[in-house]
Enzyme design. Structure first.
Site, PDB file in Angstrom:
ATOM      1  N   GLU A  22      -8.390 -18.402   6.563  1.00  0.00           N
ATOM      2  CA  GLU A  22      -8.419 -19.686   6.719  1.00  0.00           C
ATOM      3  C   GLU A  22      -7.316 -19.945   6.863  1.00  0.00           C
ATOM      4  O   GLU A  22      -6.494 -19.656   5.818  1.00  0.00           O
ATOM      5  CB  GLU A  22      -9.977 -20.607   5.277  1.00  0.00           C
ATOM      6  N   ARG A  56     -22.058 -32.885   2.475  1.00  0.00           N
ATOM      7  CA  ARG A  56     -23.371 -32.807   3.045  1.00  0.00           C
ATOM      8  C   ARG A  56     -24.494 -32.544   2.564  1.00  0.00           C
ATOM      9  O   ARG A  56     -26.050 -33.450   2.922  1.00  0.00           O
ATOM     10  CB  ARG A  56     -23.296 -32.037   4.548  1.00  0.00           C
ATOM     11  N   HIS A  76     -13.730 -17.530   4.379  1.00  0.00           N
ATOM     12  CA  HIS A  76     -15.256 -17.314   4.735  1.00  0.00           C
ATOM     13  C   HIS A  76     -16.085 -15.986   4.605  1.00  0.00           C
ATOM     14  O   HIS A  76     -15.516 -15.449   5.967  1.00  0.00           O
ATOM     15  CB  HIS A  76     -16.149 -18.466   5.156  1.00  0.00           C
ATOM     16  N   CYS A  82     -15.747 -25.218  -0.917  1.00  0.00           N
ATOM     17  CA  CYS A  82     -15.000 -24.145  -0.755  1.00  0.00           C
ATOM     18  C   CYS A  82     -13.437 -24.506  -0.019  1.00  0.00           C
ATOM     19  O   CYS A  82     -12.161 -24.255  -0.273  1.00  0.00           O
ATOM     20  CB  CYS A  82     -15.042 -23.122   0.847  1.00  0.00           C
TER      21      CYS A  82
HETATM   22  N1  PCA Z   1     -19.475 -21.734   0.537  1.00  0.00           N
HETATM   23  C1  PCA Z   1     -19.696 -22.981  -0.034  1.00  0.00           C
HETATM   24  C2  PCA Z   1     -19.715 -23.488  -1.084  1.00  0.00           C
HETATM   25  C3  PCA Z   1     -20.032 -22.131  -1.982  1.00  0.00           C
HETATM   26  C4  PCA Z   1     -19.606 -21.280  -0.640  1.00  0.00           C
HETATM   27  O1  PCA Z   1     -19.933 -20.280  -0.945  1.00  0.00           O
HETATM   28  C5  PCA Z   1     -18.473 -24.113   1.610  1.00  0.00           C
HETATM   29  O2  PCA Z   1     -18.264 -22.857   2.537  1.00  0.00           O
HETATM   30  O3  PCA Z   1     -17.645 -24.816   1.425  1.00  0.00           O
END
Ligand code: PCA
Length: 225
Positions: A92, A102, A182, A155
């Site tokens: 990111e 959501r 991610h 996140c």
């Molecule tokens: N993914 C979510 C929150 C916790 C996770 O592992 C996100 O992408 O916001």
């Protein structure tokens, strides 16, 4: 001849804080935590990896991250999170100052269009060499991409809050770098997916690059849409 040591990683003997989240949204597990757990105790560039689980909860996740940062005073903080639907490790680039959920978080909270930090800047860039990390992960043979959005759920909340904390005068974490990755689903959770071992190998390579590269490389990895 060896170059000036300050050009390389910070002093050895320190900690890399690597976080993952607990399962959310009806899933039974969260690969982000399994990856962090698998790397706990590894030594990377003279630093020990400390893994910790954050709750998928607005607010509490950031409180726990701050407590962990103050306790360990890490040289590097990398937070991992699950992104179902993505097919590659996603480095990111930026966190934005918005919560827009959501689905409810694990405490039933579902903020809509609230700021992560009232009065804070619109966005913070991660302070990681994302292009050098991209190259390192791809060379390890693991699918990887640079992502221009971490979404607007927990996140992104954690990425923005982390970068705000590292900038803030009160956090007193000079030199600590941070960012967010991610990760896709595991096989069995949905498609596309990556095997756990592959993701562990990719994050391991990414952490090495994050520790060793001070000045990011120029490498085209943008998006046209
Ligand atoms: N993914 C979510 C929150 C916790 C996770 O592992 C996100 O992408 O916001």
């Amino acid at each position: 001849m060896l170059h000036d040591a300050s050009h390389y990683a910070p002093l050895a003997g320190g900690v890399i804080l690597l976080t993952g989240f607990d399962p959310f949204g009806g899933d039974a597990l969260n690969p982000s935590w399994l990856i962090a757990e698998a790397l706990h105790g590894q030594h990377i560039a003279g630093h020990r990896v400390v893994a910790a689980q954050l709750p998928t909860v607005f607010g509490e996740s950031l409180q726990q991250l701050r407590a962990l940062a103050e306790a360990h005073r890490p040289a590097l903080i990398v937070c991992l999170g699950q992104a179902g639907g993505r097919g590659a490790l996603s480095l990111e680039r930026v966190g934005i100052n918005i919560n827009d959920a959501r689905i409810p978080d694990n405490a039933g909270r579902q903020p809509v269009d609230t700021p992560v930090v009232p009065g804070g800047p619109a966005a913070y860039f991660a302070s990681l060499p994302v292009k050098a990390m991209l190259r390192a992960v791809q060379r390890a043979g693991v699918p990887c991409e640079v992502s221009q959005t971490a979404g607007t759920f927990v996140c992104n909340h954690v990425l923005y809050g982390l970068m705000h904390m590292l900038q803030a005068q009160d956090a007193d974490l000079p030199g600590t770098r941070g960012g967010f990755v991610h990760v896709p689903w595991l096989p069995g959770q949905g498609t596309p997916h990556l095997a756990l071992l592959e993701m562990v190998r990719g994050i391991h390579a990414a952490l090495w690059a994050a520790m060793l590269v001070r000045q990011d490389i120029a490498l085209g990895a943008g998006a046209t849409h």
